[in-house]
Design a protein around this motif. Structure first.
Motif, PDB file in Angstrom:
ATOM      1  N   ASP A  84       0.828  -1.204   0.000  1.00 13.44           N
ATOM      2  CA  ASP A  84       0.000   0.000   0.000  1.00 13.44           C
ATOM      3  C   ASP A  84       0.865   1.257   0.000  1.00 13.44           C
ATOM      4  OD1 ASP A  84      -2.040  -1.828   0.226  1.00 13.44           O
ATOM      5  OD2 ASP A  84      -2.735  -1.158   2.203  1.00 13.44           O
ATOM      6  N   ASP A 108     -12.850   0.879  -4.405  1.00 17.71           N
ATOM      7  CA  ASP A 108     -12.167  -0.273  -3.804  1.00 17.71           C
ATOM      8  C   ASP A 108     -10.659  -0.043  -3.745  1.00 17.71           C
ATOM      9  OD1 ASP A 108     -11.770  -3.195  -3.077  1.00 17.71           O
ATOM     10  OD2 ASP A 108     -10.786  -3.154  -5.031  1.00 17.71           O
ATOM     11  N   THR A 162      -9.772   2.470  -1.112  1.00 13.83           N
ATOM     12  CA  THR A 162     -10.032   1.955   0.230  1.00 13.83           C
ATOM     13  C   THR A 162      -9.051   0.875   0.647  1.00 13.83           C
ATOM     14  OG1 THR A 162     -12.388   2.409  -0.090  1.00 13.83           O
ATOM     15  CG2 THR A 162     -11.793   0.926   1.713  1.00 13.83           C
ATOM     16  N   ASN A 163      -8.708  -0.012  -0.286  1.00 24.31           N
ATOM     17  CA  ASN A 163      -7.980  -1.237   0.068  1.00 24.31           C
ATOM     18  C   ASN A 163      -6.564  -1.360  -0.467  1.00 24.31           C
ATOM     19  OD1 ASN A 163     -10.218  -2.451   1.504  1.00 24.31           O
ATOM     20  ND2 ASN A 163     -11.200  -2.699  -0.496  1.00 24.31           N
TER      21      ASN A 163
END
Length: 208
Positions: A109, A137, A140-141
């Motif tokens: 990330d 998505d 967020t992830n």
């Protein structure tokens, strides 16, 4: 405020921009400038789409699809993007498009977030209003969204509601199956929540 728009690339083929404008279904367009880090990867319809928008007075922005897997390649992509958009004026942001490429998904990330920052910082330093395009998505992830508060977000979340998005967003892509006169086949549909032309022209960015 809410302004309806579209985003396009070579996959829409030749577009009749006068028909798009006359339809009243799109008040702005975001056009793909290209992808990757080689200048030969300019979208083959970029020049025509830019000229077509300008000819009918359609405010325009651009996006660059990324394959960058580290900050150096992100900066190289940004430099190629800057070369592609040189001497043009954009009333809407120049967006960094990060998606589900396998080599990008394989990163952490933090690495993905650093890539976004490297590209956007390079464009900002050159006088462009920039931001991140990605799915809800992805934001967020796959990203550390708390580190990206300095940048505008154009979020893709198809349906009648964008749902829970971890950052404020200036644009929402709500469908990939829109139909607009002047374009054969489907086209992405968007809503802008900011008066980008006023912001960008007022700050003398994006070639203004």
């Amino acid at each position: 405020m809410q302004t309806s728009g579209i985003d396009v690339s070579k996959y829409q083929g030749k577009i009749d921009w006068a028909a798009v404008k006359a339809s009243g279904k799109a008040a702005f367009a975001i056009i793909r400038a290209g992808y990757g880090r080689a200048i030969k990867q300019i979208d083959p319809f970029f020049a025509d789409n830019y000229k077509g928008c300008k000819a009918v007075g359609m405010p325009v922005g651009a996006y660059w699809y990324s394959y960058a897997t580290d900050t150096e390649s992100a900066r190289n992509e940004a430099k190629t993007c800057l070369e592609a958009i040189r001497d043009k004026q954009f009333e809407y942001p120049v967006w960094f498009d990060q998606e589900y490429e396998p080599r990008i998904k394989a990163l952490t990330d933090q690495q993905r977030t650093d890539i976004v920052k490297a590209f956007c910082e390079t464009l900002e330093a050159a006088g462009y209003y920039t931001g991140l395009y990605c799915s809800r998505d992805w934001l967020t992830n796959y990203l550390l969204s708390g580190q990206l508060k300095a940048y505008d977000v154009w979020v893709a979340a198809y349906g009648s509601d964008p749902g829970k998005v971890p950052l404020p967003y200036g644009m929402w892509q709500y469908s990939s199956k829109g139909r607009v006169p002047g374009i054969s086949g489907n086209v992405d549909l968007d809503i802008a929540y900011k008066d980008y032309p006023a912001i960008i022209k007022g700050a003398h960015l994006n070639g203004f």
